[in-house]
Design an enzyme around this catalytic site. Structure first.
Site, PDB file in Angstrom:
ATOM      1  N   ASP A   1     -12.027 -33.680  48.130  1.00 38.29           N
ATOM      2  CA  ASP A   1     -12.046 -33.385  46.699  1.00 38.29           C
ATOM      3  C   ASP A   1     -10.678 -33.730  46.118  1.00 38.29           C
ATOM      4  OD1 ASP A   1     -12.098 -32.049  44.156  1.00 38.29           O
ATOM      5  OD2 ASP A   1     -13.585 -30.652  44.914  1.00 38.29           O
TER       6      ASP A   1
ATOM      7  N   ARG B   1     -10.101 -33.246  42.569  1.00 35.17           N
ATOM      8  CA  ARG B   1     -10.152 -32.802  41.179  1.00 35.17           C
ATOM      9  C   ARG B   1      -8.945 -31.982  40.749  1.00 35.17           C
ATOM     10  NH1 ARG B   1     -16.110 -30.317  41.206  1.00 35.17           N
ATOM     11  NH2 ARG B   1     -15.421 -29.839  43.333  1.00 35.17           N
TER      12      ARG B   1
END
Length: 383
Positions: free
Chosen positions: A308, A310
């Site tokens: 991830d 983000r």
């Protein structure tokens, strides 16, 4: 080097803070250009003659349709570091400079409108939702305030938020973008960067004037882009169903006198990109043991090298910009988003998971994998 447009990030008023001045101004105080993700199209339009290079926008009657802020969080330099909190007030606060030819542009636009969503009309027909003529019409149209936010990174604040050395961070940004913005390293005196990435859309349900009031019950879903599901209805994940559930909860909250907030971030495929996401889909489908929850993140790491990207620590700024200090109903199962919100100083009263009947059979691998990795939910659990 010095600039005639110094910045005092975190100032309580726009003029005390200073304007955001980008290229082509020679005395700019920011790296990059406005609408950076679309700058290439602008360049081609200039090259073909469709757009005049010296064009200056006429901002007559473009001011926000509703008032947002200011809130106390705007003058806390550590609360908002990913965009300009005064970005919707540029014409109001710096009109004289714009009239004189300075390249200043709004980085936030605030308007009003209606949403027509099939699932909401169905919920109304089934009486899961009730029309009130203000938030939700009898035809199923939803009245909202729509906000678009372009990123404006305050690099010292970003570095502090992530616990990074600013110089190391600037160098990594240059290296990983093929040297696209060498001024990130060559001009350490420039604290602002307008990155060429997608921005954020915000949809407000209810009266925006109630934002920032302690008694206002806030319902919120922070949703990261998933084009395949959100737009085209792919059943491999729960993204659109959860987005619709969030909108339903926001409608209910607004009808009860609160404010509903949908934050939609352009971070496709956990900010890994759609190509990477589809490559991971292929790896999952071809796995010798089948598509299993325990291997969900393994396949992602195989292709992307990370699960991830983000950086949810950067996602909370919009809530501070809206004056939020407490969320009554947090429509999310993500422990990463929840922890980021809590660590930023915003309280959460109740976390709302997606109803089990909204989970398509093909999405059960994804939701089970995420719960196994820390998402808050009961799907797949027994006892």
């Amino acid at each position: 080097m010095t600039t005639p447009y110094p910045l005092n990030w975190g100032a309580a008023r726009a003029r005390a803070r200073g304007p955001v001045v980008t290229s082509p101004a020679p005395d700019r105080n920011a790296i990059g250009v406005h609408a950076g993700g679309y700058a290439v199209y602008g360049g081609l339009s200039v090259a073909t003659g469709a757009l005049a290079a010296e064009h200056h926008a006429d901002y007559t009657d473009t001011q926000p349709m509703v008032q947002i802020g200011p809130f106390p969080q705007w003058s806390d330099p550590g609360r908002i570091v990913t965009f300009d909190p005064f970005g919707h007030r540029v014409v109001q606060d710096f009109g004289a400079e714009i009239a004189a030819g300075l390249n200043l542009r709004p980085t936030i636009a605030v308007t009003t409108g209606q949403l027509a969503i099939p699932e909401i009309a169905t919920a109304l027909f089934r009486r899961d939702l009730q029309a009130d003529g203000r938030i939700l019409s009898r035809q199923g149209d939803i009245s909202v305030t729509k906000i678009s936010i372009d990123p404006v990174w305050h690099l010292p604040g970003i570095a502090r938020r992530l616990g990074l050395d600013e110089g190391v961070m600037r160098q990594a940004l240059v290296d990983q973008s093929g040297g696209m913005y060498p001024d990130l390293v060559a001009r350490p005196d420039l604290p602002l960067f307008l990155p060429p990435i997608g921005g954020t859309s915000v949809y407000l349900f209810g009266d925006p004037a109630r934002l920032g009031q302690a008694r206002t019950q806030v319902t919120c879903r922070m949703h990261d882009e998933c084009n395949g599901s959100d737009v085209f209805g792919s059943d491999l994940c729960t993204c659109r169903p959860y987005l619709i559930h969030g909108i339903e909860e926001c409608i209910r909250g607004a009808q009860q006198g609160g404010v509903g907030i949908i934050v939609y971030n352009r971070k496709e495929g956990r900010a890994l990109g759609e190509v990477v996401k589809y490559l991971v889909y292929n790896a999952r489908k071809r796995a010798s043991g089948g598509d299993l929850p325990g291997e969900y993140f393994t396949h992602t790491h195989q292709v992307a090298g990370v699960d991830d990207m983000r950086l949810q620590e950067l996602s909370t700024d919009v809530l501070h910009w809206l004056g939020v200090t407490r969320v009554a109903h947090w429509v999310s199962m993500s422990n990463l988003k929840r922890d980021a919100v809590l660590q930023s100083g915003i309280a959460i009263d109740r976390q709302v998971e997606i109803p089990h009947d909204r989970i398509a059979p093909n999405a059960r691998v994804e939701i089970s994998a995420k719960i196994g990795a820390g998402y808050e939910g009961t799907f797949g659990r027994t006892g």
